[in-house]
Structures are given as C-alpha cells and as structure tokens.
Design a protein around this motif. Structure first.
Motif, mmCIF file in Angstrom:
data_model
loop_
_atom_site.group_PDB
_atom_site.id
_atom_site.type_symbol
_atom_site.label_atom_id
_atom_site.label_comp_id
_atom_site.label_asym_id
_atom_site.label_seq_id
_atom_site.Cartn_x
_atom_site.Cartn_y
_atom_site.Cartn_z
ATOM 1 N N ARG A 124 38.175 26.761 15.568
ATOM 2 C CA ARG A 124 39.225 27.612 15.009
ATOM 3 C C ARG A 124 39.050 27.860 13.520
ATOM 4 N N TYR A 136 39.367 22.717 12.194
ATOM 5 C CA TYR A 136 40.470 22.991 13.117
ATOM 6 C C TYR A 136 39.881 23.344 14.477
ATOM 7 N N SER A 138 40.788 23.529 18.894
ATOM 8 C CA SER A 138 41.854 23.557 19.896
ATOM 9 C C SER A 138 41.268 23.136 21.239
ATOM 10 N N PRO A 144 45.881 24.738 17.310
ATOM 11 C CA PRO A 144 44.794 24.034 16.617
ATOM 12 C C PRO A 144 45.215 22.654 16.132
#
Length: 181
Positions: A124, A136, A138, A144
C-alpha cells in the motif's frame, strides 16, 4: 364584636406597611441608654501590590542548548508514546469469519492449496519519517496496517523496507511486494 380580629390586624398592619413604604415618616421610639450604638463599618480596600521590576537572566550558550535539548527530548518521548500506541493498535486485529460459501457450494471437487499469508498481503505504500521507514500493507485488501523492519504480520516477517518495495519472509518463502505488483 364580630370583626374584632380584622380590626386588630388592621391596627397592626397599617403602621407596619406605612413604615415599609415610608421609612422617613415612621414612628420613632426612644431606646434606653443601655443600648450601645455600633460605629458604621466602612469597607477598606487592600493596598495595591508592589510593582516589582522584571528580573532579566542572561543565559549562556550552554543553557540555551540545554533548553533546546530538553524540548527535543520531550518531543521524542511523545513521538515514542504515539508510535507505541499506534503499533499496539495495528497489532490488534479483529477476528474475521472466513467466507465458507465458495468452498461449500463449489463445483470444483479438487482440493485447492491453502493460500499463504505472503500471497494475501498487498503493498500500500512506504513513508520515510525522521525515525525510519514505515511500510503499509493490507491483508486480503482490508484496511492498511503500518509495519517496520522486523514486524510480524499474518505470520510473515518484514525483512526490509525500501522506498519502492517491502520484502517479507514466511518460513523458507520470501516475497517482495512493490507498487502495482
């Protein structure tokens, strides 16, 4: 005398009401000399405070540096507490009920290989801060989660974070996640 009570009340009430409305014309009575008169007390204000000139303290360069370092230390402590709170919040993941519908109603009778966490993680972004890089990721396209080098997410360990990618390892498998990849 039928109205004796009313006459007595009137005899007392009329002078009393007259005294309330017209105190200057009230009936005065003499008081015996044994009653001492009190002097009227007048309120006095306290004296104003003394005006003290401000004290100027000359600081040398060491004192100015100590003040600056103290300020920086306080900010660093607040940043650390904020990071710990955010890391604790990020590590608290809620339990999600797996979607069993595709496996129960599937026409495909063959067993599918279970997906590893590495295949379910998505890149992310990466942010560079004064304290280091934060990635980040997910899991299954959910919200995230912030990670740093050495963090664990869904059983996978974050090995490295660069400006363009995040490298993860789970067991003997290694995967590098990049933007759009």
């Amino acid at each position: 005398m039928k109205h004796k009570k009313w006459l007595a009340l009137g005899a007392l009430a009329v002078p009393l009401l007259g005294y309330l409305y017209y105190p200057a014309h009230a009936i005065t009575t003499t008081t015996p000399d044994t009653v001492a008169t009190r002097p009227k007390h007048t309120a006095s204000l306290p004296p104003p405070p003394n005006i003290v000139p401000p004290v100027v303290i000359a600081l040398d360069t060491n004192a100015a540096e100590i003040i600056t370092k103290t300020h920086q230390l306080a900010i660093a402590k607040l940043d650390k507490a904020l990071r710990e709170t955010q890391d604790k919040k990020a590590s608290q993941t809620s339990y999600q009920v797996p979607d069993l519908l595709p496996t129960v109603l599937s026409d495909n009778k063959e067993k599918q290989a279970p997906q590893t966490a590495l295949s379910r993680l998505h890149y992310r972004g990466v942010i560079q801060t004064p304290t280091g890089r934060h990635g980040y990721l997910s899991l299954d396209n959910q919200s995230p989660i912030r990670v740093t080098t050495g963090s664990m997410i869904a059983g996978a360990k974050v090995v490295s974070i660069s400006d363009t990618h995040i490298t993860l390892r789970q067991g003997k498998q290694t995967r590098t996640l990049t933007q759009g990849g």
